[in-house]
Design a protein around this motif. Sequence first.
Motif, PDB file in Angstrom:
ATOM      1  N   ILE A  66       0.821  -1.208   0.000  1.00  0.00           N
ATOM      2  CA  ILE A  66       0.000   0.000   0.000  1.00  0.00           C
ATOM      3  C   ILE A  66       0.856   1.259   0.000  1.00  0.00           C
ATOM      4  O   ILE A  66       1.998   1.255   0.473  1.00  0.00           O
ATOM      5  CB  ILE A  66      -0.963   0.032   1.212  1.00  0.00           C
ATOM      6  CG1 ILE A  66      -0.203   0.022   2.524  1.00  0.00           C
ATOM      7  CG2 ILE A  66      -1.967  -1.101   1.138  1.00  0.00           C
ATOM      8  CD1 ILE A  66      -1.050   0.337   3.725  1.00  0.00           C
ATOM      9  N   GLN A  67       0.291   2.313  -0.530  1.00  0.00           N
ATOM     10  CA  GLN A  67       0.870   3.653  -0.499  1.00  0.00           C
ATOM     11  C   GLN A  67      -0.137   4.534   0.218  1.00  0.00           C
ATOM     12  O   GLN A  67      -1.277   4.654  -0.230  1.00  0.00           O
ATOM     13  CB  GLN A  67       1.095   4.170  -1.917  1.00  0.00           C
ATOM     14  CG  GLN A  67       1.291   5.665  -2.037  1.00  0.00           C
ATOM     15  CD  GLN A  67       2.646   6.134  -1.555  1.00  0.00           C
ATOM     16  OE1 GLN A  67       3.647   5.613  -1.999  1.00  0.00           O
ATOM     17  NE2 GLN A  67       2.677   7.095  -0.661  1.00  0.00           N
ATOM     18  N   THR A  68       0.241   5.081   1.358  1.00  0.00           N
ATOM     19  CA  THR A  68      -0.681   5.954   2.085  1.00  0.00           C
ATOM     20  C   THR A  68      -0.680   7.339   1.442  1.00  0.00           C
ATOM     21  O   THR A  68       0.288   7.745   0.811  1.00  0.00           O
ATOM     22  CB  THR A  68      -0.303   6.047   3.571  1.00  0.00           C
ATOM     23  OG1 THR A  68       1.035   6.529   3.681  1.00  0.00           O
ATOM     24  CG2 THR A  68      -0.430   4.700   4.258  1.00  0.00           C
ATOM     25  N   LEU A  69      -1.770   8.057   1.634  1.00  0.00           N
ATOM     26  CA  LEU A  69      -1.959   9.361   1.002  1.00  0.00           C
ATOM     27  C   LEU A  69      -1.936  10.473   2.035  1.00  0.00           C
ATOM     28  O   LEU A  69      -1.931  10.230   3.243  1.00  0.00           O
ATOM     29  CB  LEU A  69      -3.299   9.357   0.250  1.00  0.00           C
ATOM     30  CG  LEU A  69      -3.469   8.252  -0.796  1.00  0.00           C
ATOM     31  CD1 LEU A  69      -4.878   8.276  -1.349  1.00  0.00           C
ATOM     32  CD2 LEU A  69      -2.441   8.396  -1.895  1.00  0.00           C
ATOM     33  N   GLU A  70      -1.955  11.708   1.553  1.00  0.00           N
ATOM     34  CA  GLU A  70      -1.966  12.893   2.426  1.00  0.00           C
ATOM     35  C   GLU A  70      -3.175  12.923   3.348  1.00  0.00           C
ATOM     36  O   GLU A  70      -3.132  13.491   4.426  1.00  0.00           O
ATOM     37  CB  GLU A  70      -1.957  14.176   1.580  1.00  0.00           C
ATOM     38  CG  GLU A  70      -0.615  14.550   1.034  1.00  0.00           C
ATOM     39  CD  GLU A  70       0.326  15.072   2.104  1.00  0.00           C
ATOM     40  OE1 GLU A  70      -0.122  15.750   3.048  1.00  0.00           O
ATOM     41  OE2 GLU A  70       1.522  14.776   1.992  1.00  0.00           O
ATOM     42  N   ASN A 103      11.113   2.010   1.388  1.00  0.00           N
ATOM     43  CA  ASN A 103      11.660   3.312   1.062  1.00  0.00           C
ATOM     44  C   ASN A 103      10.791   3.975   0.003  1.00  0.00           C
ATOM     45  O   ASN A 103      10.432   3.348  -0.990  1.00  0.00           O
ATOM     46  CB  ASN A 103      13.099   3.137   0.546  1.00  0.00           C
ATOM     47  CG  ASN A 103      13.806   4.449   0.365  1.00  0.00           C
ATOM     48  OD1 ASN A 103      13.285   5.364  -0.258  1.00  0.00           O
ATOM     49  ND2 ASN A 103      15.009   4.530   0.897  1.00  0.00           N
ATOM     50  N   ARG A 104      10.460   5.244   0.201  1.00  0.00           N
ATOM     51  CA  ARG A 104       9.598   5.953  -0.755  1.00  0.00           C
ATOM     52  C   ARG A 104      10.277   6.178  -2.094  1.00  0.00           C
ATOM     53  O   ARG A 104       9.648   6.112  -3.139  1.00  0.00           O
ATOM     54  CB  ARG A 104       9.171   7.303  -0.187  1.00  0.00           C
ATOM     55  CG  ARG A 104       8.081   7.180   0.805  1.00  0.00           C
ATOM     56  CD  ARG A 104       7.473   8.466   1.211  1.00  0.00           C
ATOM     57  NE  ARG A 104       8.123   9.661   0.702  1.00  0.00           N
ATOM     58  CZ  ARG A 104       7.900  10.869   1.160  1.00  0.00           C
ATOM     59  NH1 ARG A 104       7.055  11.039   2.140  1.00  0.00           N
ATOM     60  NH2 ARG A 104       8.492  11.906   0.666  1.00  0.00           N
ATOM     61  N   ILE A 110      13.719  -2.356   1.577  1.00  0.00           N
ATOM     62  CA  ILE A 110      12.951  -2.473   2.819  1.00  0.00           C
ATOM     63  C   ILE A 110      13.631  -1.635   3.896  1.00  0.00           C
ATOM     64  O   ILE A 110      14.791  -1.841   4.212  1.00  0.00           O
ATOM     65  CB  ILE A 110      12.855  -3.948   3.262  1.00  0.00           C
ATOM     66  CG1 ILE A 110      12.139  -4.766   2.196  1.00  0.00           C
ATOM     67  CG2 ILE A 110      12.163  -4.058   4.614  1.00  0.00           C
ATOM     68  CD1 ILE A 110      12.196  -6.264   2.428  1.00  0.00           C
ATOM     69  N   GLU A 111      12.888  -0.662   4.442  1.00  0.00           N
ATOM     70  CA  GLU A 111      13.430   0.173   5.504  1.00  0.00           C
ATOM     71  C   GLU A 111      13.368  -0.520   6.857  1.00  0.00           C
ATOM     72  O   GLU A 111      14.302  -0.433   7.640  1.00  0.00           O
ATOM     73  CB  GLU A 111      12.667   1.498   5.592  1.00  0.00           C
ATOM     74  CG  GLU A 111      13.049   2.503   4.562  1.00  0.00           C
ATOM     75  CD  GLU A 111      12.345   3.831   4.768  1.00  0.00           C
ATOM     76  OE1 GLU A 111      11.551   3.984   5.719  1.00  0.00           O
ATOM     77  OE2 GLU A 111      12.585   4.727   3.950  1.00  0.00           O
ATOM     78  N   ILE A 123       5.141   3.884   2.119  1.00  0.00           N
ATOM     79  CA  ILE A 123       4.836   2.643   1.423  1.00  0.00           C
ATOM     80  C   ILE A 123       5.073   1.493   2.381  1.00  0.00           C
ATOM     81  O   ILE A 123       6.083   1.471   3.086  1.00  0.00           O
ATOM     82  CB  ILE A 123       5.713   2.479   0.162  1.00  0.00           C
ATOM     83  CG1 ILE A 123       5.437   3.600  -0.830  1.00  0.00           C
ATOM     84  CG2 ILE A 123       5.482   1.119  -0.488  1.00  0.00           C
ATOM     85  CD1 ILE A 123       6.373   3.642  -2.003  1.00  0.00           C
ATOM     86  N   GLY A 124       4.146   0.552   2.414  1.00  0.00           N
ATOM     87  CA  GLY A 124       4.308  -0.596   3.294  1.00  0.00           C
ATOM     88  C   GLY A 124       3.603  -1.818   2.753  1.00  0.00           C
ATOM     89  O   GLY A 124       2.802  -1.743   1.817  1.00  0.00           O
TER      90      GLY A 124
END
Length: 173
Positions: A66-70, A103-104, A110-111, A123-124
């Motif tokens: 997933i990519q989180t948004l503002e 990492n964005r 992988i962070e 991103i996760g």
Amino acid sequence: MYVHVKSYIYIYISLFYIFMDSFFSLFFSTNNTIVQFHSDTMLNVGTLLCDPLNTIPLVRKFNARIQTLEALKIPIIKGTKYTMHVHNTDVPVYVHKLIEKRNRRNPSVIEKKKPRTIGRDEIGVVTITVDATANGICLEKFEDFPAMGRVLLRDNGVTVAMGTVTKIKEQER
């Protein structure tokens, strides 16, 4: 013969006719098709029909990148409940597990494994479980069938994350 995916009822099609304005409308148009069934069926907007020998799975638990948004106000943590919008249906879900944060700038890096939170614009990879009140949702892995592998997570009608299905962990039937 096709299968009504949500209820696994066999449906017999008596007529399948495609209007062709041009040669390309056969391949690229979705609005020029008439399907006539033998009897009254439980078809409505969003119903999926598939081949009975190769059915689309009803998924209860899956991994998604997933990519989180503002719009995300509170970071995603284990147990957070959302409404998942997929295709044209909304299903109650919750985040079962946070697997990794990426990492964005380079999503393949992988962070952190097993992060405590996934915040805004991050991103996760998470495990999502469909709520027990729902029957499951028709999904495929994004790499197998991109149109059936995209999801949106919403909180109070606001989209807070978007993602793709990477692994199906638990399915019905």
